[in-house]
Design an enzyme around this catalytic site. Sequence first.
Site, PDB file in Angstrom:
ATOM      1  N   LEU A 231       0.823  -1.210   0.000  1.00 11.96           N
ATOM      2  CA  LEU A 231       0.000   0.000   0.000  1.00 11.96           C
ATOM      3  C   LEU A 231       0.858   1.261   0.000  1.00 11.96           C
ATOM      4  O   LEU A 231       0.575   2.223  -0.729  1.00 11.96           O
ATOM      5  CB  LEU A 231      -0.932  -0.022   1.229  1.00 11.96           C
TER       6      LEU A 231
ATOM      7  N   ALA B 236       2.532  -2.652   9.168  1.00 12.68           N
ATOM      8  CA  ALA B 236       1.854  -3.717   9.904  1.00 12.68           C
ATOM      9  C   ALA B 236       2.699  -4.979   9.891  1.00 12.68           C
ATOM     10  O   ALA B 236       3.570  -5.144   9.030  1.00 12.68           O
ATOM     11  CB  ALA B 236       0.491  -4.013   9.263  1.00 12.68           C
TER      12      ALA B 236
ATOM     13  N   THR C 224       2.350  -8.388   8.809  1.00 11.19           N
ATOM     14  CA  THR C 224       1.382  -9.020   7.907  1.00 11.19           C
ATOM     15  C   THR C 224       1.659 -10.510   7.642  1.00 11.19           C
ATOM     16  O   THR C 224       0.987 -11.111   6.806  1.00 11.19           O
ATOM     17  CB  THR C 224       1.330  -8.268   6.557  1.00 11.19           C
TER      18      THR C 224
ATOM     19  N   THR D  44      -8.293  -5.095   8.820  1.00  9.82           N
ATOM     20  CA  THR D  44      -8.474  -6.296   7.992  1.00  9.82           C
ATOM     21  C   THR D  44      -9.814  -6.996   8.233  1.00  9.82           C
ATOM     22  O   THR D  44     -10.385  -6.891   9.336  1.00  9.82           O
ATOM     23  CB  THR D  44      -7.330  -7.288   8.321  1.00  9.82           C
TER      24      THR D  44
ATOM     25  N   TYR E  57      -2.964 -12.983  14.062  1.00  6.58           N
ATOM     26  CA  TYR E  57      -2.909 -11.758  13.249  1.00  6.58           C
ATOM     27  C   TYR E  57      -4.211 -10.967  13.387  1.00  6.58           C
ATOM     28  O   TYR E  57      -4.190  -9.756  13.658  1.00  6.58           O
ATOM     29  CB  TYR E  57      -2.652 -12.137  11.785  1.00  6.58           C
TER      30      TYR E  57
HETATM   31  N1  LIG Z   1      -1.882  -7.958   2.449  1.00  9.73           N
HETATM   32  C1  LIG Z   1      -3.160  -8.268   2.648  1.00  9.73           C
HETATM   33  O1  LIG Z   1      -3.706  -9.194   2.036  1.00  9.73           O
HETATM   34  C2  LIG Z   1      -3.991  -7.480   3.635  1.00  9.73           C
HETATM   35  C3  LIG Z   1      -5.325  -7.850   3.836  1.00  9.73           C
HETATM   36  C4  LIG Z   1      -6.092  -7.105   4.733  1.00  9.73           C
HETATM   37  C5  LIG Z   1      -5.534  -6.034   5.392  1.00  9.73           C
HETATM   38  N2  LIG Z   1      -4.244  -5.710   5.185  1.00  9.73           N
HETATM   39  C6  LIG Z   1      -3.684  -4.565   5.908  1.00  9.73           C
HETATM   40  O2  LIG Z   1      -3.362  -3.568   4.958  1.00  9.73           O
HETATM   41  C7  LIG Z   1      -2.243  -2.806   5.420  1.00  9.73           C
HETATM   42  C8  LIG Z   1      -1.199  -2.722   4.329  1.00  9.73           C
HETATM   43  O3  LIG Z   1      -0.817  -4.047   4.011  1.00  9.73           O
HETATM   44  P1  LIG Z   1       0.270  -4.369   2.911  1.00  9.73           P
HETATM   45  O4  LIG Z   1      -0.219  -5.536   2.144  1.00  9.73           O
HETATM   46  O5  LIG Z   1       0.676  -3.119   2.212  1.00  9.73           O
HETATM   47  O6  LIG Z   1       1.430  -4.867   3.871  1.00  9.73           O
HETATM   48  P2  LIG Z   1       2.974  -5.147   3.522  1.00  9.73           P
HETATM   49  O7  LIG Z   1       3.180  -5.118   2.063  1.00  9.73           O
HETATM   50  O8  LIG Z   1       3.362  -6.348   4.305  1.00  9.73           O
HETATM   51  O9  LIG Z   1       3.670  -3.863   4.127  1.00  9.73           O
HETATM   52  C9  LIG Z   1       3.753  -3.652   5.493  1.00  9.73           C
HETATM   53  C10 LIG Z   1       4.916  -2.742   5.716  1.00  9.73           C
HETATM   54  O10 LIG Z   1       5.001  -2.483   7.121  1.00  9.73           O
HETATM   55  C11 LIG Z   1       6.379  -2.446   7.435  1.00  9.73           C
HETATM   56  N3  LIG Z   1       6.599  -2.679   8.858  1.00  9.73           N
HETATM   57  C12 LIG Z   1       6.487  -3.848   9.533  1.00  9.73           C
HETATM   58  N4  LIG Z   1       6.806  -3.651  10.815  1.00  9.73           N
HETATM   59  C13 LIG Z   1       7.133  -2.341  10.944  1.00  9.73           C
HETATM   60  C14 LIG Z   1       7.560  -1.530  12.024  1.00  9.73           C
HETATM   61  N5  LIG Z   1       7.720  -2.038  13.243  1.00  9.73           N
HETATM   62  N6  LIG Z   1       7.789  -0.222  11.796  1.00  9.73           N
HETATM   63  C15 LIG Z   1       7.627   0.305  10.559  1.00  9.73           C
HETATM   64  N7  LIG Z   1       7.256  -0.416   9.492  1.00  9.73           N
HETATM   65  C16 LIG Z   1       7.004  -1.728   9.690  1.00  9.73           C
HETATM   66  C17 LIG Z   1       7.004  -3.527   6.590  1.00  9.73           C
HETATM   67  O11 LIG Z   1       8.369  -3.289   6.500  1.00  9.73           O
HETATM   68  P3  LIG Z   1       9.398  -4.519   6.337  1.00  9.73           P
HETATM   69  O12 LIG Z   1       9.273  -4.916   4.910  1.00  9.73           O
HETATM   70  O13 LIG Z   1      10.696  -3.892   6.687  1.00  9.73           O
HETATM   71  O14 LIG Z   1       8.963  -5.574   7.283  1.00  9.73           O
HETATM   72  C18 LIG Z   1       6.269  -3.341   5.280  1.00  9.73           C
HETATM   73  O15 LIG Z   1       6.938  -2.431   4.432  1.00  9.73           O
HETATM   74  C19 LIG Z   1      -1.788  -3.474   6.709  1.00  9.73           C
HETATM   75  O16 LIG Z   1      -2.341  -2.796   7.808  1.00  9.73           O
HETATM   76  C20 LIG Z   1      -2.390  -4.859   6.640  1.00  9.73           C
HETATM   77  O17 LIG Z   1      -2.614  -5.403   7.919  1.00  9.73           O
HETATM   78  C21 LIG Z   1      -3.447  -6.397   4.310  1.00  9.73           C
END
Ligand SMILES: NC(=O)c1ccc[n+]([C@@H]2O[C@H](COP(=O)([O-])OP(=O)(O)OC[C@H]3O[C@@H](n4cnc5c(N)ncnc54)[C@H](OP(=O)(O)O)[C@@H]3O)[C@@H](O)[C@H]2O)c1
Length: 293
Positions: free
Chosen positions: A13, A62, A64, A103, A127
């Site tokens: 995102l 997050a 994830t 989520t 999660y």
């Molecule tokens: N992916 C899905 O299918 C899904 C579904 C429903 C809801 N969501 C929600 O949508 C949102 C965006 O998801 P996304 O798919 O974009 O997730 P993502 O691609 O996994 O990105 C999450 C980011 O958060 C960073 N992060 C993790 N721990 C951190 C910390 N302590 N401090 C700062 N940054 C940190 C990660 O960095 P690193 O790479 O360094 O770990 C990563 O860049 C999240 O809130 C997720 O829970 C996702």
Amino acid sequence: MKKILVTGANGQLGRELQILAAQHPAFEFIFADRSVLPIDDQQAISDFFALHQPAWCINCAAYTAVDKAESDKENAFRINGDAPGWLATACRTADARLIHISTDYVFPGNSATPLKENDTTGPINVYGASKLEGERRALEQYPDGTLIIRTSWVYSEYGNNFVKTMIKLMKARPAINVVADQFGSPTYAADLAAAILHIVDAPRFIPGIFHYSDEGRISWYDFAVAIKGRIESACAVNPIPTSEFPTPATRPSFSLLDKTLIRHTYGLSIPDWQASLDICLFRLLSNDAFTRS
Ligand SMILES: NC(=O)c1ccc[n+]([C@@H]2O[C@H](COP(=O)([O-])OP(=O)(O)OC[C@H]3O[C@@H](n4cnc5c(N)ncnc54)[C@H](OP(=O)(O)O)[C@@H]3O)[C@@H](O)[C@H]2O)c1
């Protein structure tokens, strides 16, 4: 100029928000990845807010890794549970607004109708429980300034996701099995990013919990078949029940979100999942973005 802090800026995102930023010259963005702002460090958050004084915070950071969370509960709860509360506190102090992403996994997945914002929650994995805790803490700290968007099945050109995994497998194997009894709707991260900026740009901020995914209702199997059709793969895609694909974390079998509230409150028009999949695949395959991490 609205100063907007985006945490987790290198996730799916966050990366889509970086791309859209160029189309919003009236906003000043601060894109912070984990190395710039680790959201599991409360002091780092308050120092960062004191220095930059953002008017908005979009929390894309997050934990994830859904399966890993089952054996790494403490970290999952610190990042997904505690940190949103800390961000909300920092936003309240700075008189900024918080958009926090949550989520469908906060629900047990036993519904038969699209999930509304006030339906009863009941996560069935670590999660989901950690994300529900994050919602609770953010709203507790700053109810008037927090907007939570629950989304589902996020994919994009970036990072790891179902679409990229399917393409890899379909290129490498003659046949794959995909779960056909879990239903929901995919969300192209670019669509969610556009919806978020639409909200930031809206004349009036209305806080609370909202649901967002792309339009449609499919199973993971349907999604895989649609991907296969678009990449012209010869790989056979076989439907299987969840019971034949055990994972450390239990998945909800029904994740379809009702988007009526966000559509009406913010005047959003939401794309159909098939049109968005076309756009994502075009970008992935034409730019060789497939190899992007
Ligand atoms: N992916 C899905 O299918 C899904 C579904 C429903 C809801 N969501 C929600 O949508 C949102 C965006 O998801 P996304 O798919 O974009 O997730 P993502 O691609 O996994 O990105 C999450 C980011 O958060 C960073 N992060 C993790 N721990 C951190 C910390 N302590 N401090 C700062 N940054 C940190 C990660 O960095 P690193 O790479 O360094 O770990 C990563 O860049 C999240 O809130 C997720 O829970 C996702």
